[in-house]
Design an enzyme around this catalytic site. Structure first.
Site, PDB file in Angstrom:
ATOM      1  N   GLU A  61      43.912  27.692  35.770  1.00 53.67           N
ATOM      2  CA  GLU A  61      43.024  28.694  35.189  1.00 53.67           C
ATOM      3  C   GLU A  61      43.275  28.873  33.697  1.00 53.67           C
ATOM      4  O   GLU A  61      42.330  29.037  32.920  1.00 53.67           O
ATOM      5  CB  GLU A  61      43.197  30.026  35.930  1.00 53.67           C
ATOM      6  N   HIS A 130      45.556  37.797  47.921  1.00 54.73           N
ATOM      7  CA  HIS A 130      44.165  37.414  47.705  1.00 54.73           C
ATOM      8  C   HIS A 130      43.205  38.567  47.986  1.00 54.73           C
ATOM      9  O   HIS A 130      42.058  38.349  48.361  1.00 54.73           O
ATOM     10  CB  HIS A 130      43.802  36.219  48.598  1.00 54.73           C
TER      11      HIS A 130
END
Length: 324
Positions: A61, A130
């Site tokens: 990322e 998550h």
């Protein structure tokens, strides 16, 4: 005239329209190409638009968000997809310390017309790592706009003005909304500056956004059956926050409950409450209440996950507390 669409289909339409109408637009992220996107948002795009405009990236990322910033500075209009909000933490330096600051640090010479999309929120048994809701973190940062589309209309309509904005825009798409369906009106164009009343009421304002909007609407229906008419205000734009709309809802209803999937301590709901105290304190007939996630990492077990998150029943209880 309206059309029945899912949230996923609305976002797919928005991205396809952007890719078709502007050659500067391209999509990049993990598995957006051959796989069609982790959530199938870009299914078929690689075949339609080719690998130059639908770019699979390495699992970094920090790297591909930085590449998106460079592309935006070079005149392109990147849509960068970060798989989930927790992975965006790996790119915080690029988002917060580079993209958000370029216009300021360059004295207005450069802008970063970058759109970053990411899945946020809990409710699918993906456990603590998550299931984060970090929208409030990003809404704290000057230099970026923060959007939280919760309806079919906003999923369809917010991307175009985000791509047209000269500064970075971060779009948080709640994972629990992807399969929801609704009516898309012909006039679905929206702005990225204002909140919107989703249900009119007179007795209490339920102020929320994103994945908590359906829960607030469900709570409002339950309350209506008990003689309490709740107005539901969808913030939908977390930065810049529409303080005028918040104050108007409080002035109309004189009671307010802020519903937010962030944790309560230092959370986004606290900012909304502060805005109410600054702009509408003398309109209140009761203290402002908050319904937030419990102060724990989000559990994996379904019954514990449900217990940790805001739910319609918790909202109803909070509202009744204001009338006690």
């Amino acid at each position: 005239m309206t059309r029945q669409l899912s949230y996923r289909e609305a976002m797919r339409e928005a991205m396809r329209e952007a890719l078709q109408s502007d050659p500067r637009v391209f999509l990049m992220g993990e598995d957006v190409g051959r796989y069609g996107g982790t959530y199938a948002f870009s299914k078929g795009f690689l075949e339609e638009f080719g690998p130059e405009r639908i770019r699979d990236t390495p699992l970094s990322e920090l790297g591909f968000v930085g590449a998106g910033i460079g592309a935006a500075l070079g005149g392109l209009r990147p849509i960068v997809e970060v798989m989930t909000v927790n992975f965006s933490l790996l790119a915080l330096d690029q988002i917060v310390n580079t993209a958000a600051l370029y216009r300021h640090m360059s004295g207005g010479q450069f802008s970063v017309p970058l759109v970053i999309r990411m899945c946020t929120g809990a409710g699918r048994q993906l456990a603590a790592q998550h299931s984060h809701s970090f929208e409030g973190w990003y809404a704290h940062i000057p230099g970026i706009k923060v959007l939280a589309p919760a309806t079919i209309e906003d999923a369809r309509g917010m991307l175009a003005p985000a791509l047209a904005d000269p500064d970075p825009v971060v779009i948080f798409e709640h994972c629990q909304l992807f399969n929801t369906e609704g009516e898309l009106p012909d006039d679905w164009r929206v702005d990225i500056a204002s909140a919107k009343v989703r249900r009119a009421g007179r007795d209490v304002a339920l102020i929320t956004y994103g994945g908590c909007l359906p829960k607030a609407l469900a709570a409002a229906e339950t309350l209506a059956a008990q003689g309490i008419e709740a107005e539901v205000l969808d913030l939908r734009v977390l930065r810049p926050l529409d303080t005028a709309a918040i104050a108007a809802a409080v002035a109309k209803c004189h009671r307010a409950v802020v519903v937010d999937e962030n944790w309560k301590s230092g959370g986004f709901a606290a900012e909304v409450v502060a805005r109410i105290m600054e702009s509408a304190f003398f309109e209140l007939d009761a203290p402002v209440a908050r319904v937030c996630s419990e102060e724990v990492p989000i559990p994996y077990a379904k019954h514990l996950e449900d217990a940790a998150l805001p739910q319609p029943e918790k909202i109803v209880t909070a509202v009744k507390g204001l009338f006690a």
